[in-house]
Design an enzyme around this catalytic site. Structure first.
Site, PDB file in Angstrom:
ATOM      1  N   ASP A  23       0.792  -1.249   0.000  1.00 23.65           N
ATOM      2  CA  ASP A  23       0.000   0.000   0.000  1.00 23.65           C
ATOM      3  C   ASP A  23       0.821   1.295   0.000  1.00 23.65           C
ATOM      4  O   ASP A  23       0.499   2.237   0.733  1.00 23.65           O
ATOM      5  CB  ASP A  23      -0.974   0.004   1.191  1.00 23.65           C
ATOM      6  CG  ASP A  23      -1.993  -1.128   1.137  1.00 23.65           C
ATOM      7  OD1 ASP A  23      -1.952  -1.912   0.182  1.00 23.65           O
ATOM      8  OD2 ASP A  23      -2.834  -1.229   2.054  1.00 23.65           O
ATOM      9  N   ASP A  65      -4.483  -0.858  -1.854  1.00 21.97           N
ATOM     10  CA  ASP A  65      -5.797  -0.762  -1.245  1.00 21.97           C
ATOM     11  C   ASP A  65      -6.672  -0.184  -2.365  1.00 21.97           C
ATOM     12  O   ASP A  65      -6.287   0.822  -2.993  1.00 21.97           O
ATOM     13  CB  ASP A  65      -5.685   0.196  -0.046  1.00 21.97           C
ATOM     14  CG  ASP A  65      -6.624  -0.148   1.087  1.00 21.97           C
ATOM     15  OD1 ASP A  65      -6.946  -1.336   1.277  1.00 21.97           O
ATOM     16  OD2 ASP A  65      -7.030   0.795   1.806  1.00 21.97           O
ATOM     17  N   HIS A 110     -10.561   0.482  -3.035  1.00 18.41           N
ATOM     18  CA  HIS A 110     -11.941   0.440  -2.556  1.00 18.41           C
ATOM     19  C   HIS A 110     -12.932   1.034  -3.554  1.00 18.41           C
ATOM     20  O   HIS A 110     -12.648   2.060  -4.180  1.00 18.41           O
ATOM     21  CB  HIS A 110     -12.073   1.231  -1.256  1.00 18.41           C
ATOM     22  CG  HIS A 110     -11.236   0.717  -0.126  1.00 18.41           C
ATOM     23  ND1 HIS A 110     -11.193  -0.611   0.237  1.00 18.41           N
ATOM     24  CD2 HIS A 110     -10.422   1.373   0.753  1.00 18.41           C
ATOM     25  CE1 HIS A 110     -10.377  -0.742   1.280  1.00 18.41           C
ATOM     26  NE2 HIS A 110      -9.888   0.435   1.618  1.00 18.41           N
ATOM     27  N   HIS A 120     -17.407   2.506   0.352  1.00 19.10           N
ATOM     28  CA  HIS A 120     -16.914   1.264   0.964  1.00 19.10           C
ATOM     29  C   HIS A 120     -17.305   1.209   2.438  1.00 19.10           C
ATOM     30  O   HIS A 120     -17.434   2.239   3.099  1.00 19.10           O
ATOM     31  CB  HIS A 120     -15.374   1.215   0.825  1.00 19.10           C
ATOM     32  CG  HIS A 120     -14.790  -0.097   1.229  1.00 19.10           C
ATOM     33  ND1 HIS A 120     -13.980  -0.249   2.327  1.00 19.10           N
ATOM     34  CD2 HIS A 120     -14.926  -1.337   0.686  1.00 19.10           C
ATOM     35  CE1 HIS A 120     -13.624  -1.523   2.419  1.00 19.10           C
ATOM     36  NE2 HIS A 120     -14.182  -2.198   1.443  1.00 19.10           N
ATOM     37  N   HIS A 169     -10.608   6.782   1.279  1.00 18.49           N
ATOM     38  CA  HIS A 169      -9.217   6.642   0.823  1.00 18.49           C
ATOM     39  C   HIS A 169      -9.130   5.560  -0.244  1.00 18.49           C
ATOM     40  O   HIS A 169      -9.944   4.633  -0.276  1.00 18.49           O
ATOM     41  CB  HIS A 169      -8.295   6.281   2.007  1.00 18.49           C
ATOM     42  CG  HIS A 169      -8.622   4.941   2.595  1.00 18.49           C
ATOM     43  ND1 HIS A 169      -9.648   4.753   3.500  1.00 18.49           N
ATOM     44  CD2 HIS A 169      -8.077   3.717   2.397  1.00 18.49           C
ATOM     45  CE1 HIS A 169      -9.712   3.479   3.824  1.00 18.49           C
ATOM     46  NE2 HIS A 169      -8.779   2.807   3.160  1.00 18.49           N
ATOM     47  N   LYS A 222      -6.738  -5.065  -3.141  1.00 17.26           N
ATOM     48  CA  LYS A 222      -7.495  -5.610  -1.998  1.00 17.26           C
ATOM     49  C   LYS A 222      -8.487  -4.586  -1.473  1.00 17.26           C
ATOM     50  O   LYS A 222      -8.339  -3.383  -1.729  1.00 17.26           O
ATOM     51  CB  LYS A 222      -6.528  -6.045  -0.899  1.00 17.26           C
ATOM     52  CG  LYS A 222      -5.679  -4.900  -0.380  1.00 17.26           C
ATOM     53  CD  LYS A 222      -4.681  -5.388   0.638  1.00 17.26           C
ATOM     54  CE  LYS A 222      -3.957  -4.236   1.280  1.00 17.26           C
ATOM     55  NZ  LYS A 222      -4.834  -3.310   2.000  1.00 17.26           N
ATOM     56  N   CYS A 281      -2.085  -2.646   7.640  1.00 15.65           N
ATOM     57  CA  CYS A 281      -1.956  -3.605   6.543  1.00 15.65           C
ATOM     58  C   CYS A 281      -0.631  -4.367   6.550  1.00 15.65           C
ATOM     59  O   CYS A 281      -0.592  -5.540   6.170  1.00 15.65           O
ATOM     60  CB  CYS A 281      -2.211  -2.911   5.215  1.00 15.65           C
ATOM     61  SG  CYS A 281      -3.957  -2.447   5.074  1.00 15.65           S
TER      62      CYS A 281
HETATM   63  C1  VGL Z   1      -4.839   0.713   5.553  1.00 18.43           C
HETATM   64  C2  VGL Z   1      -6.392   1.708   6.895  1.00 18.43           C
HETATM   65  C3  VGL Z   1      -7.379   1.467   5.965  1.00 18.43           C
HETATM   66  C4  VGL Z   1      -3.395   0.318   5.334  1.00 18.43           C
HETATM   67  C5  VGL Z   1      -5.807   0.459   4.614  1.00 18.43           C
HETATM   68  O1  VGL Z   1      -2.982   0.170   4.173  1.00 18.43           O
HETATM   69  O2  VGL Z   1      -2.663   0.139   6.330  1.00 18.43           O
HETATM   70  N1  VGL Z   1      -5.135   1.333   6.689  1.00 18.43           N
HETATM   71  N2  VGL Z   1      -7.060   0.845   4.822  1.00 18.43           N
HETATM   72 ZN    ZN Z   2      -8.457   0.792   3.209  1.00 19.42          ZN
END
Ligand code: VGL
Ligand code: ZN
Length: 203
Positions: free
Chosen positions: A8, A46, A48, A52, A80, A105, A150
């Site tokens: 990410d 990430d 979405h 979401h 995000h 994901k 993550c």
């Molecule tokens: C993440 C919060 C929400 C991450 C992803 O990549 O750590 N954190 N979605």
């Molecule tokens: Zn996320």
């Protein structure tokens, strides 16, 4: 075979993004530098859909509040990494030329996915486990954002899958929503047999 998993490293998790991890972009030179030690490189995004389940706005709530879902308590975040937006793109400084697989994901509207391997309810695989097995990967080195979300869940699933799992500390950065989250994440990882090392210790 050993693989590098870059978790990410996207605009929204870097300064200027909607869920910026403090200093998130500072890991990028380290991540770029170590890439040549690996024969296989995977990157996650990430990714979405709008509205979401993990977005506070979807529920008329504030970021930092939680809701209960089938997968348990869901932390609510600012919007995000919405698919096909600037925030979801890899950070422009990240070298992605050697990436052999991009894992997207969190693509299902109603379930979040912190791990690069499975959604938070462990119902669906992203296919990363099979890809690593097909490539005879037995150890993974995990870097990226965010350490306490993550990165942690990806590392725990990798260890559960029987992979020798390393987290490169100076190539990760955490959110620390509650102070101490990052320290607790490292403690959890160490307890589960995950090795934490510095990029300087890489062979
Ligand atoms: C993440 C919060 C929400 C991450 C992803 O990549 O750590 N954190 N979605
Ligand atoms: Zn996320």
């Amino acid at each position: 075979m050993k693989a590098l998993i870059m978790v990410d490293i996207q605009n929204d998790f870097c300064p200027g993004g909607s869920l910026a991890v403090p200093g998130g972009d500072e890991i990028i030179p380290v991540v770029n530098k170590i890439q040549d030690r690996f024969e296989l490189i995977v990157a996650t995004q990430d990714w979405h859909p709008r509205e979401h389940v993990s977005f506070a706005s979807t529920h008329g709530k504030k970021a930092g509040e939680t809701i209960e879902t089938a997968a348990g308590t869901q932390m609510l975040w600012p919007e995000h990494c919405v698919q096909d937006t600037w925030g979801a793109e890899f950070h422009p400084k990240l070298d992605t030329a050697q990436v052999q697989l991009v894992v997207k994901k969190g693509t299902e509207p109603d379930i979040d996915s912190y791990s690069a391997f499975f959604d938070n309810q462990k119902l669906k695989s992203t296919g990363l486990d099979r890809f690593l097995a097909e490539n005879k990967v037995d150890s993974v080195y995990i870097v990226g954002l965010a350490t306490d979300v993550c990165v942690k869940f990806t590392a725990l699933d990798a260890a559960d899958l029987g992979l020798v799992t390393y987290v490169i500390k100076d190539a990760c950065q955490g959110v620390d929503l509650n102070p101490g989250d990052v320290d607790r994440a490292y403690a959890d990882m160490l307890t589960r047999g995950i090795k934490v090392l510095s990029s300087k210790e890489l062979k």
